[in-house]
Write an enzyme that holds these catalytic residues in place. Structure first.
Site, short mmCIF file in Angstrom:
data_model
loop_
_atom_site.label_atom_id
_atom_site.label_comp_id
_atom_site.label_asym_id
_atom_site.label_seq_id
_atom_site.Cartn_x
_atom_site.Cartn_y
_atom_site.Cartn_z
N CYS A 225 -4.49 5.74 -1.99
CA CYS A 225 -4.93 6.84 -1.52
C CYS A 225 -5.43 6.73 -0.02
CB CYS A 225 -6.43 7.05 -2.53
SG CYS A 225 -6.05 7.49 -4.17
N GLU B 138 -8.19 11.83 -4.91
CA GLU B 138 -7.96 11.95 -3.71
C GLU B 138 -6.56 12.58 -3.37
OE1 GLU B 138 -9.88 7.85 -3.75
OE2 GLU B 138 -8.81 9.03 -4.98
N CYS C 181 -8.45 3.65 -3.13
CA CYS C 181 -7.73 2.34 -3.22
C CYS C 181 -6.68 2.48 -2.15
CB CYS C 181 -6.73 2.62 -4.63
SG CYS C 181 -5.67 4.07 -4.69
N HIS D 73 -4.29 10.40 -8.56
CA HIS D 73 -5.82 10.06 -8.42
C HIS D 73 -6.62 11.34 -7.78
CE1 HIS D 73 -5.46 5.45 -8.07
NE2 HIS D 73 -4.67 6.05 -9.11
#
Length: 291
Positions: free
Chosen positions: A233, A202, A230, A200
């Site tokens: 993360c 992040e 999410c 992801h």
């Protein structure tokens, strides 16, 4: 290019770090030494679109920084309007120099989005003013105290990262991490490209920031991400001890606030809804096209 070619082997064989930089000369109202030495024709400061397009082209060609230069001895510095428009389109560090003769002009460049302001000739002729500039710089706002304008600026950089994900046919989410008013890490969603569900935006940005600082904890950093993190993360953000989280659009299905609202560091603060419309539109358009 002749001088770069002559020095290329020496630099290549040395331990000097090479940072490819776009040096873009803006007309400062007088023929400068840069123009005389390089025989370079400066760009018209009134033609902001061309200046911005030149900077975008520089970043697309792989430059790691952009230097907007009015030239040594310039009568007028690069305007805040130019700096601001370039800053909104370019994510690499932005250096501004030439014609900066006062603390007010220095602060105007920083406020418009410059990462580094170069002042040379003025201090050569007025060395006694160095302490004044330093005092003004130290007395200016604490770089840790972000304003709404700062948040907009850095979220736009996160949006630029999200657009890179979009270009790679990834879910368009982007992230930047900032410390001391400088971007220390950036990333965008790469789950499809890397075939990795943990890739992801992040996570990419946290890894980059840790490499920049040489440590796993980021207690003085602010993380900007275009969509609410999410739970995975958010957990990584918490473990990194990031003190401030700023996101654009909420995620009502997978957002951390639904599943793990206390996962961040206890002293961390959260700001939601920065450039929410732009962040939401980008990801909604992506899924609309997929349908």
């Amino acid at each position: 290019m002749d001088q770069q070619i002559k020095s290329a082997r020496t630099i290549h064989d040395s331990s000097v770090e090479v940072i490819p930089t776009a040096y873009i000369l803006i007309d400062g109202g007088v023929e400068t030494s840069t123009m005389r030495v390089t025989n370079t024709k400066p760009l018209n400061p009134a033609d902001i679109d061309t200046i911005v397009d030149t900077c975008i082209a520089a970043e697309l060609m792989g430059k790691k920084a952009v230097y907007l230069e009015a030239g040594s001895g310039a009568k007028t510095p690069v305007s805040p309007d130019i700096i601001r428009d370039v800053r909104n389109k370019v994510s690499v560090p932005l250096i501004v120099g030439g014609g900066i003769h006062s603390p007010e002009a220095m602060n105007a460049a920083y406020d418009a989005g410059a990462d580094i302001v170069v002042i040379g000739n003025h201090f050569e002729s007025h060395p006694e003013e160095l302490s004044l500039f330093l005092k003004v710089l130290n007395d200016s706002k604490d770089p840790k105290d972000f304003t709404s304008a700062d948040d907009d600026r850095f979220m736009r950089l996160a949006l630029s990262e999200a657009e890179k994900a979009l270009a790679a046919n990834e879910i368009p989410i982007g992230c930047v991490i900032v410390s001391q008013n400088q971007v220390i890490g950036r990333g965008y969603n790469l789950t499809e490209t890397l075939a990795d569900v943990t890739a992801h935006a992040e996570i990419q940005a946290i890894t980059a920031a840790a490499e920049t600082l040489g440590g796993k904890y980021l207690p003085d950093a602010t993380l900007y991400v275009t969509v609410e993190p999410c739970p995975m993360c958010a957990g990584a953000i918490g473990w990194a001890q990031i003190k401030r989280i700023v996101y654009g659009a909420p995620d009502p299905k997978r957002g951390y606030s639904i599943y793990a609202p206390r996962v961040f560091h206890p002293k961390a603060t959260v700001t939601a809804g920065v450039l929410e419309h732009e962040c939401r539109a980008l990801i909604q358009d992506f899924f609309r096209q997929k349908r």
